[in-house]
Design an enzyme around this catalytic site. Structure first.
Site, PDB file in Angstrom:
ATOM      1  N   CYS A  95       0.873  -1.187   0.000  1.00 54.57           N
ATOM      2  CA  CYS A  95       0.000   0.000   0.000  1.00 54.57           C
ATOM      3  C   CYS A  95       0.902   1.227   0.000  1.00 54.57           C
ATOM      4  O   CYS A  95       1.943   1.225  -0.663  1.00 54.57           O
ATOM      5  CB  CYS A  95      -0.954  -0.017   1.199  1.00 54.57           C
ATOM      6  SG  CYS A  95      -0.123  -0.058   2.803  1.00 54.57           S
ATOM      7  N   GLY A  96       0.554   2.262   0.749  1.00 52.98           N
ATOM      8  CA  GLY A  96       1.375   3.452   0.817  1.00 52.98           C
ATOM      9  C   GLY A  96       2.484   3.346   1.853  1.00 52.98           C
ATOM     10  O   GLY A  96       3.620   3.736   1.607  1.00 52.98           O
TER      11      GLY A  96
END
Length: 205
Positions: A158-159
């Protein structure tokens, strides 16, 4: 994220409250607005231990036992090797616009885009309207619609390694209990030299 961290440290008896605090309230269960004194003391002790560790000192002995499971924790170099080997399918939990490189990242100085060969399943798609996790059959259908082969190895990203854990939980619900999380995720990958750690985006940075 906490569920995943306990599992990485060797603990399996960990549960997630489906729907979180809002669902607890909606179900009519009791809530409290004040902390008992012992909870405050425990919180202060925990904060003190964390501060001690960050300062490079040993905290007091504790009884919490751990057994690190490296198979659930992927590093930058492991992901780099996989880009070439393509042994694991990589699934990203970020919004499609960030994944495609057409929306900005929330962190200053970080370009949007994704790791080559990655598929995108935004983490909110794991939930229904009440913000509870979808049933196993619906989760399986959603993953398959994105071209993910459920009988092949998977790693999630993800981030910054947080919302990827929601995808890991979704995979866990359908019986895939061995899905690792790339802890550094896009924030770490994007910061590396482009020649050695390629990025994909629909638009130029």
């Amino acid at each position: 994220r906490v569920w995943w961290m306990f599992r990485v440290l060797g603990h399996d008896k960990v549960w997630v409250l489906d729907g979180g605090f809002p669902q607890w309230q909606a179900s009519g269960f009791n809530i409290a607005s004040s902390c008992p004194d012992d909870a405050v003391l425990k919180s202060k002790a925990a904060n003190s231990a964390v501060e001690t560790a960050y300062n490079g000192k040993l905290a007091n002995a504790a009884t919490f036992q751990t057994e690190f499971r490296p198979q659930l924790f992927w590093t930058l170099e492991k992901v780099k090797q996989n880009v070439a080997a393509k042994a694991h399918q990589v699934v990203d939990a970020r919004a499609k616009g960030r994944f495609d490189g057409v929306m900005p990242e929330p962190r200053e100085g970080v370009r949007s885009g994704h790791i080559p060969g990655t598929k995108c399943v935004p983490f909110p798609e794991m939930f229904d309207g009440a913000q509870t996790l979808l049933p196993a059959d619906e989760l399986s259908k959603k993953f398959e619609q994105e071209g993910i082969l459920l009988d092949h190895p998977i790693v999630v990203t993800c981030g910054s390694g947080v919302t990827a854990c929601i995808l890991a939980l979704g995979f866990y619900r359908i019986g895939k209990h061995d899905v690792p999380v790339y802890d550094g995720s896009w924030t770490e990958w994007e910061a590396q030299p482009d020649d050695d750690y390629p990025k994909v985006a629909s638009t130029a940075p």
